[in-house]
Scaffold this motif. Sequence first.
Motif, PDB file in Angstrom:
ATOM      1  N   ILE A  36       0.871  -1.175   0.000  1.00  0.00           N
ATOM      2  CA  ILE A  36       0.000   0.000   0.000  1.00  0.00           C
ATOM      3  C   ILE A  36       0.909   1.227   0.000  1.00  0.00           C
ATOM      4  O   ILE A  36       1.844   1.294   0.797  1.00  0.00           O
ATOM      5  N   ASP A  37       0.654   2.189  -0.854  1.00  0.00           N
ATOM      6  CA  ASP A  37       1.514   3.364  -0.913  1.00  0.00           C
ATOM      7  C   ASP A  37       1.018   4.486   0.005  1.00  0.00           C
ATOM      8  O   ASP A  37      -0.104   4.479   0.475  1.00  0.00           O
ATOM      9  N   ARG A  38       1.897   5.444   0.222  1.00  0.00           N
ATOM     10  CA  ARG A  38       1.611   6.539   1.147  1.00  0.00           C
ATOM     11  C   ARG A  38       0.388   7.362   0.722  1.00  0.00           C
ATOM     12  O   ARG A  38      -0.325   7.894   1.561  1.00  0.00           O
ATOM     13  N   ASP A  39       0.145   7.487  -0.587  1.00  0.00           N
ATOM     14  CA  ASP A  39      -0.970   8.322  -1.043  1.00  0.00           C
ATOM     15  C   ASP A  39      -2.302   7.556  -1.091  1.00  0.00           C
ATOM     16  O   ASP A  39      -3.307   8.093  -1.523  1.00  0.00           O
ATOM     17  N   MET A  50      -4.389  -1.138  10.520  1.00  0.00           N
ATOM     18  CA  MET A  50      -3.932  -2.476  10.142  1.00  0.00           C
ATOM     19  C   MET A  50      -2.632  -2.461   9.357  1.00  0.00           C
ATOM     20  O   MET A  50      -2.015  -3.494   9.160  1.00  0.00           O
ATOM     21  N   LEU A  51      -2.219  -1.275   8.887  1.00  0.00           N
ATOM     22  CA  LEU A  51      -1.052  -1.206   8.002  1.00  0.00           C
ATOM     23  C   LEU A  51       0.250  -1.296   8.780  1.00  0.00           C
ATOM     24  O   LEU A  51       0.354  -0.827   9.912  1.00  0.00           O
ATOM     25  N   LEU A  52       1.243  -1.883   8.142  1.00  0.00           N
ATOM     26  CA  LEU A  52       2.595  -1.898   8.689  1.00  0.00           C
ATOM     27  C   LEU A  52       3.485  -1.091   7.764  1.00  0.00           C
ATOM     28  O   LEU A  52       3.593  -1.397   6.573  1.00  0.00           O
ATOM     29  N   GLN A  53       4.123  -0.043   8.306  1.00  0.00           N
ATOM     30  CA  GLN A  53       5.017   0.764   7.470  1.00  0.00           C
ATOM     31  C   GLN A  53       6.344   0.026   7.292  1.00  0.00           C
ATOM     32  O   GLN A  53       6.963  -0.421   8.268  1.00  0.00           O
ATOM     33  N   THR A  54       6.773  -0.110   6.044  1.00  0.00           N
ATOM     34  CA  THR A  54       7.987  -0.858   5.741  1.00  0.00           C
ATOM     35  C   THR A  54       9.047   0.008   5.061  1.00  0.00           C
ATOM     36  O   THR A  54      10.171  -0.432   4.858  1.00  0.00           O
ATOM     37  N   GLY A  55       8.678   1.240   4.691  1.00  0.00           N
ATOM     38  CA  GLY A  55       9.616   2.145   4.045  1.00  0.00           C
ATOM     39  C   GLY A  55       9.113   3.563   4.198  1.00  0.00           C
ATOM     40  O   GLY A  55       8.039   3.795   4.761  1.00  0.00           O
ATOM     41  N   VAL A  56       9.880   4.526   3.676  1.00  0.00           N
ATOM     42  CA  VAL A  56       9.521   5.933   3.831  1.00  0.00           C
ATOM     43  C   VAL A  56       8.106   6.197   3.312  1.00  0.00           C
ATOM     44  O   VAL A  56       7.330   6.914   3.932  1.00  0.00           O
ATOM     45  N   TYR A 101       4.093  -0.432  18.265  1.00  0.00           N
ATOM     46  CA  TYR A 101       3.857   0.045  16.898  1.00  0.00           C
ATOM     47  C   TYR A 101       4.763   1.225  16.537  1.00  0.00           C
ATOM     48  O   TYR A 101       5.067   1.435  15.359  1.00  0.00           O
ATOM     49  N   SER A 102       5.175   2.001  17.532  1.00  0.00           N
ATOM     50  CA  SER A 102       6.026   3.166  17.232  1.00  0.00           C
ATOM     51  C   SER A 102       7.355   2.770  16.595  1.00  0.00           C
ATOM     52  O   SER A 102       7.983   3.590  15.926  1.00  0.00           O
ATOM     53  N   THR A 103       7.776   1.506  16.778  1.00  0.00           N
ATOM     54  CA  THR A 103       9.046   1.071  16.179  1.00  0.00           C
ATOM     55  C   THR A 103       8.937   0.933  14.660  1.00  0.00           C
ATOM     56  O   THR A 103       9.931   0.715  13.986  1.00  0.00           O
ATOM     57  N   SER A 104       7.706   1.041  14.145  1.00  0.00           N
ATOM     58  CA  SER A 104       7.525   0.936  12.683  1.00  0.00           C
ATOM     59  C   SER A 104       6.867   2.189  12.109  1.00  0.00           C
ATOM     60  O   SER A 104       6.433   2.181  10.959  1.00  0.00           O
ATOM     61  N   MET A 105       6.804   3.264  12.903  1.00  0.00           N
ATOM     62  CA  MET A 105       6.039   4.433  12.461  1.00  0.00           C
ATOM     63  C   MET A 105       6.904   5.665  12.298  1.00  0.00           C
ATOM     64  O   MET A 105       7.557   6.107  13.237  1.00  0.00           O
ATOM     65  N   VAL A 145      13.840  -1.831  15.265  1.00  0.00           N
ATOM     66  CA  VAL A 145      13.286  -0.629  14.633  1.00  0.00           C
ATOM     67  C   VAL A 145      13.355  -0.843  13.125  1.00  0.00           C
ATOM     68  O   VAL A 145      14.387  -1.311  12.616  1.00  0.00           O
ATOM     69  N   GLN A 146      12.275  -0.519  12.421  1.00  0.00           N
ATOM     70  CA  GLN A 146      12.270  -0.708  10.969  1.00  0.00           C
ATOM     71  C   GLN A 146      13.484  -0.011  10.360  1.00  0.00           C
ATOM     72  O   GLN A 146      13.864   1.102  10.766  1.00  0.00           O
ATOM     73  N   GLY A 147      14.086  -0.647   9.359  1.00  0.00           N
ATOM     74  CA  GLY A 147      15.346  -0.185   8.802  1.00  0.00           C
ATOM     75  C   GLY A 147      15.332   1.253   8.314  1.00  0.00           C
ATOM     76  O   GLY A 147      16.285   1.997   8.523  1.00  0.00           O
ATOM     77  N   PHE A 148      14.219   1.656   7.692  1.00  0.00           N
ATOM     78  CA  PHE A 148      14.183   3.017   7.134  1.00  0.00           C
ATOM     79  C   PHE A 148      14.183   4.064   8.245  1.00  0.00           C
ATOM     80  O   PHE A 148      14.540   5.217   8.002  1.00  0.00           O
ATOM     81  N   ILE A 149      13.798   3.678   9.459  1.00  0.00           N
ATOM     82  CA  ILE A 149      13.851   4.598  10.606  1.00  0.00           C
ATOM     83  C   ILE A 149      15.236   4.517  11.263  1.00  0.00           C
ATOM     84  O   ILE A 149      15.865   5.543  11.528  1.00  0.00           O
ATOM     85  N   ALA A 150      15.706   3.315  11.521  1.00  0.00           N
ATOM     86  CA  ALA A 150      16.988   3.123  12.220  1.00  0.00           C
ATOM     87  C   ALA A 150      18.131   3.822  11.479  1.00  0.00           C
ATOM     88  O   ALA A 150      19.022   4.388  12.108  1.00  0.00           O
ATOM     89  N   ARG A 151      18.073   3.780  10.146  1.00  0.00           N
ATOM     90  CA  ARG A 151      19.114   4.432   9.333  1.00  0.00           C
ATOM     91  C   ARG A 151      19.273   5.907   9.683  1.00  0.00           C
ATOM     92  O   ARG A 151      20.368   6.430   9.709  1.00  0.00           O
ATOM     93  N   GLN A 152      18.162   6.585   9.935  1.00  0.00           N
ATOM     94  CA  GLN A 152      18.218   8.020  10.227  1.00  0.00           C
ATOM     95  C   GLN A 152      19.037   8.288  11.488  1.00  0.00           C
ATOM     96  O   GLN A 152      19.698   9.305  11.605  1.00  0.00           O
ATOM     97  N   TYR A 153      18.964   7.357  12.442  1.00  0.00           N
ATOM     98  CA  TYR A 153      19.659   7.572  13.709  1.00  0.00           C
ATOM     99  C   TYR A 153      21.133   7.229  13.596  1.00  0.00           C
ATOM    100  O   TYR A 153      21.973   7.840  14.244  1.00  0.00           O
ATOM    101  N   ARG A 154      21.462   6.259  12.750  1.00  0.00           N
ATOM    102  CA  ARG A 154      22.874   5.938  12.536  1.00  0.00           C
ATOM    103  C   ARG A 154      23.595   7.094  11.853  1.00  0.00           C
ATOM    104  O   ARG A 154      24.764   7.312  12.075  1.00  0.00           O
TER     105      ARG A 154
END
Length: 169
Positions: A36-39, A50-56, A101-105, A145-154
Amino acid sequence: MADSIYIADCAFGKGVFAARPIRRGETILRYRGPRIDRDDPVHHTPGAAMLLQTGVSTYILPDSPAVLVNHSCVPNAGLVDNRRLVAISDILPGEQVTFDYSTSMDDGIWTMACGCGEAECRGLVEDFRHLPERLRNRYLALGIVQGFIARQYRQRPDAAAGFADAAIA
Ligand SMILES: [Zn+2]
């Protein structure tokens, strides 16, 4: 469905429960489902829960039983590799399996009032960036933490300083 879990009613509707002892580090289930896309307008309906965020800007609508895994502010499981739910503590038979859920949001769109009942309940489930720093660091250290989020902190120099402060304290 894996032999380690079953679906049952709970305070939030349905939930996923441990059918036998699940050891820390064990994979409980995997999230699979259509992209499912962001738009997509679903983000502005109750179905967004019900959605799980997997990328930006990408999400999946998980199949059962993954879609039934509820949030807790004191979770016993977490997501690794974006899709795999792993126990972060030993889980007893009959105990509900939850993740934070915040670990994927990280989308600035969706929040949810929380009634998990834990003493540490934050009251509102919102994007990872809004978590207390200690909790962010704990989840990052656990690798849940989902990868697209964890990357920002690294990539952020001040994130490294945060870890150093935590070590001294
Ligand atoms: Zn809560």
